[in-house]
Design a protein around this motif. Structure first.
Motif, PDB file in Angstrom:
ATOM      1  N   ASP A 255      16.704   3.385  28.931  1.00 42.64           N
ATOM      2  CA  ASP A 255      16.718   4.790  28.550  1.00 42.64           C
ATOM      3  C   ASP A 255      17.147   4.983  27.104  1.00 42.64           C
ATOM      4  OD1 ASP A 255      16.587   7.586  28.891  1.00 42.64           O
ATOM      5  OD2 ASP A 255      18.737   7.675  29.252  1.00 42.64           O
ATOM      6  N   VAL A 256      16.479   5.878  26.410  1.00 42.61           N
ATOM      7  CA  VAL A 256      16.908   6.354  25.098  1.00 42.61           C
ATOM      8  C   VAL A 256      16.846   7.873  25.156  1.00 42.61           C
ATOM      9  CG1 VAL A 256      16.567   6.338  22.602  1.00 42.61           C
ATOM     10  CG2 VAL A 256      15.958   4.312  23.947  1.00 42.61           C
ATOM     11  N   GLU A 257      17.996   8.528  25.011  1.00 40.50           N
ATOM     12  CA  GLU A 257      18.014   9.990  25.041  1.00 40.50           C
ATOM     13  C   GLU A 257      17.339  10.541  23.789  1.00 40.50           C
ATOM     14  OE1 GLU A 257      21.907  11.631  25.683  1.00 40.50           O
ATOM     15  OE2 GLU A 257      22.527   9.898  26.894  1.00 40.50           O
ATOM     16  N   ILE A 258      16.606  11.621  23.968  1.00 40.26           N
ATOM     17  CA  ILE A 258      15.965  12.303  22.848  1.00 40.26           C
ATOM     18  C   ILE A 258      16.571  13.696  22.739  1.00 40.26           C
ATOM     19  CG2 ILE A 258      13.804  13.093  21.841  1.00 40.26           C
ATOM     20  CD1 ILE A 258      13.948  10.092  22.118  1.00 40.26           C
ATOM     21  N   GLY A 259      17.149  13.990  21.569  1.00 38.49           N
ATOM     22  CA  GLY A 259      17.749  15.299  21.380  1.00 38.49           C
ATOM     23  C   GLY A 259      18.605  15.327  20.138  1.00 38.49           C
ATOM     24  N   PRO A 260      19.195  16.477  19.822  1.00 37.07           N
ATOM     25  CA  PRO A 260      20.028  16.613  18.620  1.00 37.07           C
ATOM     26  C   PRO A 260      21.202  15.644  18.656  1.00 37.07           C
ATOM     27  CG  PRO A 260      19.525  18.766  19.567  1.00 37.07           C
ATOM     28  CD  PRO A 260      19.077  17.755  20.556  1.00 37.07           C
TER      29      PRO A 260
ATOM     30  N   ARG B  65      27.068   5.945  21.165  1.00 33.60           N
ATOM     31  CA  ARG B  65      28.433   6.438  21.335  1.00 33.60           C
ATOM     32  C   ARG B  65      29.160   5.510  22.297  1.00 33.60           C
ATOM     33  NH1 ARG B  65      28.937   8.939  26.218  1.00 33.60           N
ATOM     34  NH2 ARG B  65      27.067   9.872  27.143  1.00 33.60           N
ATOM     35  N   ALA B  66      30.468   5.486  22.155  1.00 35.69           N
ATOM     36  CA  ALA B  66      31.279   4.609  22.990  1.00 35.69           C
ATOM     37  C   ALA B  66      31.226   5.072  24.442  1.00 35.69           C
ATOM     38  CB  ALA B  66      32.714   4.588  22.487  1.00 35.69           C
ATOM     39  N   ALA B  67      31.249   4.100  25.356  1.00 35.36           N
ATOM     40  CA  ALA B  67      31.293   4.379  26.794  1.00 35.36           C
ATOM     41  C   ALA B  67      32.193   3.343  27.445  1.00 35.36           C
ATOM     42  CB  ALA B  67      29.894   4.350  27.393  1.00 35.36           C
ATOM     43  N   SER B  68      32.851   3.721  28.521  1.00 38.13           N
ATOM     44  CA  SER B  68      33.814   2.821  29.153  1.00 38.13           C
ATOM     45  C   SER B  68      33.146   1.695  29.919  1.00 38.13           C
ATOM     46  CB  SER B  68      34.727   3.617  30.092  1.00 38.13           C
ATOM     47  OG  SER B  68      33.960   4.297  31.070  1.00 38.13           O
ATOM     48  N   GLY B  69      31.886   1.848  30.246  1.00 39.78           N
ATOM     49  CA  GLY B  69      31.179   0.812  30.985  1.00 39.78           C
ATOM     50  C   GLY B  69      29.704   1.134  31.050  1.00 39.78           C
TER      51      GLY B  69
ATOM     52  N   PRO C 172      25.116   3.942  25.518  1.00 32.38           N
ATOM     53  CA  PRO C 172      24.259   5.115  25.363  1.00 32.38           C
ATOM     54  C   PRO C 172      23.579   5.124  23.993  1.00 32.38           C
ATOM     55  CG  PRO C 172      26.417   5.728  26.222  1.00 32.38           C
ATOM     56  CD  PRO C 172      26.530   4.307  25.753  1.00 32.38           C
ATOM     57  N   LEU C 173      22.283   5.375  23.990  1.00 30.69           N
ATOM     58  CA  LEU C 173      21.494   5.477  22.763  1.00 30.69           C
ATOM     59  C   LEU C 173      20.815   6.844  22.728  1.00 30.69           C
ATOM     60  CD1 LEU C 173      19.720   1.968  22.605  1.00 30.69           C
ATOM     61  CD2 LEU C 173      21.838   2.683  21.466  1.00 30.69           C
ATOM     62  N   ARG C 174      20.721   7.403  21.514  1.00 32.06           N
ATOM     63  CA  ARG C 174      20.131   8.740  21.366  1.00 32.06           C
ATOM     64  C   ARG C 174      19.457   8.847  20.004  1.00 32.06           C
ATOM     65  NH1 ARG C 174      21.293  13.513  24.137  1.00 32.06           N
ATOM     66  NH2 ARG C 174      20.789  15.457  23.042  1.00 32.06           N
ATOM     67  N   ALA C 175      18.360   9.583  19.950  1.00 38.31           N
ATOM     68  CA  ALA C 175      17.665   9.845  18.690  1.00 38.31           C
ATOM     69  C   ALA C 175      17.070  11.241  18.743  1.00 38.31           C
ATOM     70  CB  ALA C 175      16.567   8.822  18.456  1.00 38.31           C
ATOM     71  N   GLU C 176      16.998  11.874  17.585  1.00 33.06           N
ATOM     72  CA  GLU C 176      16.350  13.193  17.554  1.00 33.06           C
ATOM     73  C   GLU C 176      14.877  13.059  17.858  1.00 33.06           C
ATOM     74  OE1 GLU C 176      17.067  16.120  14.669  1.00 33.06           O
ATOM     75  OE2 GLU C 176      19.152  15.532  14.313  1.00 33.06           O
TER      76      GLU C 176
END
Length: 272
Positions: free
Chosen positions: A39-44, A118-122, A126-130
């Motif tokens: 998964d790669v989140e797409i958003g601001p 962004r950091a995650a505990s486990g 997480p990856l994200r791009a506009e």
């Protein structure tokens, strides 16, 4: 041995036509259903997200990640934590690109300038791009080299250099981890999307024959449609408290490996 070098913007092979933004979005949405590694989140980009370049060029965020992993794993051997972190990040970066390639005939560009984390505990990072760009694959038989350039040359080589700037660790170990992560991606696709098994396995073998991955191990099929990896290096997992040998470990004797494969095939409903 250095891998192939980039050939231009996006590191994609010249001549691959650009995919439309809706096609790229749909491809990512499709493969994200496999599991979180795809998964790669797409958003601001909101507060708390950092550019991927932080992990590839700035040692402090990476150093903190290694320290966090060491704490979670209960080890004071920083090189072991660095090895495990590198393999996890390699799986995170291979998965969406290979998934989109075999499921949607698109070459996804995970540009470290565009992708944030962004950091995650486990779990998977997480990856994200506009927005993300991609290119349409016209000939699947010729996609291994540009995909290698996108992921290994563009992302994993800088990550390996950053890790080695923090802790002394053998390059062959890191490339074995990258190969194991690649093979794990192929096996996950085979398990979750069996109709893509043949394409994913062929692409995996082609990638394993390139650059720094060459000679790192073998992707074998003890039963049709059931790919397993046998690596030629060790990730050091056995040095963790309560750790053991990974399923693809070079230290496993052949008879034990055959029993493990047979058990996995029975669990998957295959023949043993």
């Amino acid at each position: 041995m250095p891998g192939p070098r980039p050939t231009g913007p996006g590191r994609a092979r010249p001549g691959l036509p650009a995919a439309s933004p809706p096609a790229v979005f749909a491809a990512i949405a499709d493969v994200s259903t496999i599991n979180g590694y795809f998964d790669v989140e797409i958003g601001p980009i909101e507060a708390g997200w950092r550019p991927l370049t932080d992990l590839l060029a700035d040692s402090e965020p990476l150093r903190q990640r290694i320290t966090d992993v060491a704490g979670r794993l209960g080890t004071d051997e920083i090189r072991v934590a660095a090895s495990i972190l590198f393999q996890g990040l390699a799986a995170r970066l291979w998965s969406p690109v290979i998934g989109v390639a075999v499921a949607r005939d698109l070459l996804l560009d995970l540009s470290p300038l565009r992708v944030h984390w962004r950091a995650a505990s486990g779990g998977p990072l997480p990856l994200r791009a506009e927005h993300l760009t991609g290119r349409r694959i016209l000939d699947p038989a010729g996609i291994a080299e540009p995909l290698y350039r996108n992921v290994l040359t563009g992302l994993l080589e800088p990550l390996a250099q950053a890790v080695q700037g923090i802790v002394k660790i053998a390059p062959g170990l890191l490339w074995g981890n990258a190969a194991s992560a690649l093979a794990g991606t192929v096996r996950t696709i085979a398990h979750r999307r069996p109709e893509l098994t043949a394409r994913a396995t062929v692409l995996g073998r082609e990638l394993l024959a390139l650059g720094v991955l060459r000679g790192s191990g073998d992707l074998v099929e003890p039963a049709p449609g059931q790919p397993f990896f046998v690596r030629r290096s060790c990730c050091l997992f056995y040095r963790l408290p309560g750790g053991g040998k990974c399923g693809d470990c070079v230290l496993i004797d052949p008879e034990t490996r055959r029993r493990q494969w047979a058990a996995a095939l029975r669990q998957a409903g295959g023949s043993s």
